[in-house]
Motif scaffolding. Structure first.
Motif, mmCIF file in Angstrom:
data_model
loop_
_atom_site.group_PDB
_atom_site.id
_atom_site.type_symbol
_atom_site.label_atom_id
_atom_site.label_comp_id
_atom_site.label_asym_id
_atom_site.label_seq_id
_atom_site.Cartn_x
_atom_site.Cartn_y
_atom_site.Cartn_z
ATOM 1 N N THR A 196 3.039 -0.846 -6.603
ATOM 2 C CA THR A 196 3.525 -0.160 -5.406
ATOM 3 C C THR A 196 2.802 -0.633 -4.143
ATOM 4 N N HIS A 197 1.588 -1.174 -4.320
ATOM 5 C CA HIS A 197 0.879 -1.756 -3.180
ATOM 6 C C HIS A 197 1.633 -2.971 -2.635
ATOM 7 N N CYS A 200 3.890 -1.612 -0.101
ATOM 8 C CA CYS A 200 3.120 -1.239 1.086
ATOM 9 C C CYS A 200 2.928 -2.448 1.999
ATOM 10 N N GLN A 203 6.256 -3.436 3.737
ATOM 11 C CA GLN A 203 6.676 -2.523 4.796
ATOM 12 C C GLN A 203 5.870 -2.728 6.073
ATOM 13 N N LEU A 256 0.443 9.061 -2.567
ATOM 14 C CA LEU A 256 0.900 7.703 -2.274
ATOM 15 C C LEU A 256 2.412 7.592 -2.420
ATOM 16 N N THR A 259 4.163 9.080 0.446
ATOM 17 C CA THR A 259 4.031 8.212 1.620
ATOM 18 C C THR A 259 5.085 7.113 1.617
ATOM 19 N N TYR A 260 5.281 6.435 0.471
ATOM 20 C CA TYR A 260 6.264 5.358 0.404
ATOM 21 C C TYR A 260 7.686 5.889 0.599
ATOM 22 N N ARG A 263 8.109 6.703 4.332
ATOM 23 C CA ARG A 263 8.298 5.478 5.124
ATOM 24 C C ARG A 263 9.733 4.985 5.032
ATOM 25 N N VAL A 294 -2.661 5.055 3.329
ATOM 26 C CA VAL A 294 -2.736 4.594 1.938
ATOM 27 C C VAL A 294 -4.117 4.013 1.624
ATOM 28 N N HIS A 322 -0.650 -6.715 -2.970
ATOM 29 C CA HIS A 322 -0.294 -6.242 -1.631
ATOM 30 C C HIS A 322 0.125 -7.398 -0.737
ATOM 31 N N GLY A 354 11.335 0.688 -1.036
ATOM 32 C CA GLY A 354 10.418 1.769 -0.702
ATOM 33 C C GLY A 354 10.705 3.019 -1.522
#
Length: 381
Positions: A196-197, A200, A203, A256, A259-260, A263, A294, A322, A354
């Motif tokens: 998932t990073h 991040c 995005q 987390l 948050t995604y 976004r 994050v 990431h 996302g």
């Protein structure tokens, strides 16, 4: 500084006869280099100390900005961005958060990580409008000179931060880099965190790099892009503090994931309609609350799972993934723009992945018994 490089795109591409994809390719190289060297440099810092790595990284940043300011073509720009990648790996969030986590007690770690993370947003809040003002009235190279001055100020800061090397670390936790990484890669929660990073990175770098150009394409004042980045930075001060505080009491994987998802919703709502100054400011404010929060959550989660002795190494591993996302966000966004003349496909892809990332992080990123909001017991160290 890294978050404001997109402001150079219009002037540099025109002055140096580059395309948007040329410029964003150089930004992608920065992110590739950052990702590739983060884990090895983190391992060096874990073994020999944070101070030498951070000081040398600050010096590399100075040299990189000098090369960028003197650049006459694409290859010099690529070299500068590659050196910036090394500088960020030595001075950016992974090592800064490692130093912070070692200096803070487990009971206060998440909150203190949020405080330190918030100060990166102070930089964006100040630098973005100052840089755009320079670019609006002067040649873009004066913006490069500003960045050289700022990079120079990082050297004494790195020296002071490196004092954390004096703090004792449990000798029992020393291990070979390979075994440390191997243990982490067998941990489902860490693997989900890394995956998932990726989203991040995609995005954030897409917005950093392409929002100013998108607004210019839509006929908006160039200063609006800088204002938006400054608002993101300013509001993110509160976002980081809030994320750090929430992470002290609630499951970090759930925070987390939320948050995604948030976004993705904010990006979808913004790009559905033509941008105006009002909607752009609202978009920037909403993204600011979700921007770098994050960092304390990811850093705190890694510390919870594995302790702080090898934290720089493990954060480096997660940042490799990431930065893969950052490459796609920067270069892929530029290629889509050059191909179609707009960013429609880019933002649709960003929203879809996302949503997927948010759901995966919530459903598979933590142990079921943590969902009640109880914190896991901090690992030794």
């Amino acid at each position: 500084m890294r978050q404001c490089l997109g402001l150079f795109l219009p002037q540099m591409t025109q002055s140096l006869a580059m395309t948007a994809s040329d410029f964003t390719f150089a930004i992608a190289i920065q992110n590739i280099v950052w990702g590739l060297v983060q884990a090895p440099l983190g391992a060096v810092a874990d073994r020999w100390g944070l101070r030498p790595v951070m000081v040398l990284g600050a010096m590399a940043y100075i040299a990189a900005m000098a090369i960028m300011t003197a650049t006459a073509g694409l290859w010099m720009l690529i070299l500068a961005q590659a050196m910036i990648g090394i500088g960020i790996a030595c001075t950016g969030s992974s090592l800064a958060m490692t130093a912070t986590a070692r200096a803070a007690s487990p009971e206060r770690r998440s909150v203190v990580l949020g405080i330190v993370g918030a100060f990166s947003s102070v930089g964006t809040l100040v630098i973005a409008p100052v840089l755009q003002a320079l670019l609006g009235g002067w040649d873009w190279r004066w913006g490069g000179v500003l960045f050289i001055v700022l990079a120079t100020a990082m050297v004494p800061a790195a020296m002071i931060t490196g004092r954390v090397d004096r703090l004792p670390q449990p000798a029992a936790l020393r291990a070979r880099v390979g075994s440390v990484i191997g243990e982490a890669l067998r941990n489902r929660r860490f693997l989900v965190l890394c995956a998932t990073h990726f989203v991040c990175g995609l995005q954030l770098i897409f917005i950093n790099t392409h929002l100013p150009n998108y607004l210019a394409l839509c006929g908006q004042d160039p200063m609006l892009g800088a204002t938006a980045l400054a608002i993101i930075g300013g509001i993110n001060i509160a976002g980081c503090l809030l994320a750090g505080w929430l992470g002290q009491y609630h499951a970090k994987n759930v925070l987390l994931g939320i948050t995604y998802l948030a976004r993705a919703l904010v990006v979808a709502l913004y790009f559905m309609f033509p941008p105006t100054p009002a909607t752009t400011i609202l978009f920037a404010a909403a993204m600011g609350m979700l921007w770098l929060g994050v960092i304390p959550l990811v850093s705190g989660y890694v510390a919870d799972l594995f302790g702080t002795r090898n934290m720089a190494t493990l954060l480096g591993v997660s940042f490799v993934i990431h930065q893969m996302g950052s490459v796609i966000g920067a270069w892929g966004g530029g290629m889509i723009f050059d191909t179609f003349g707009n960013y429609d496909l880019a933002w649709r892809i960003g929203v879809m992945i996302g949503v997927v990332a948010g759901m995966v992080q919530i459903l598979f990123g933590g142990a079921g018994r943590w969902w009640s909001g109880a914190r896991p017991a901090p690992a030794a160290g």
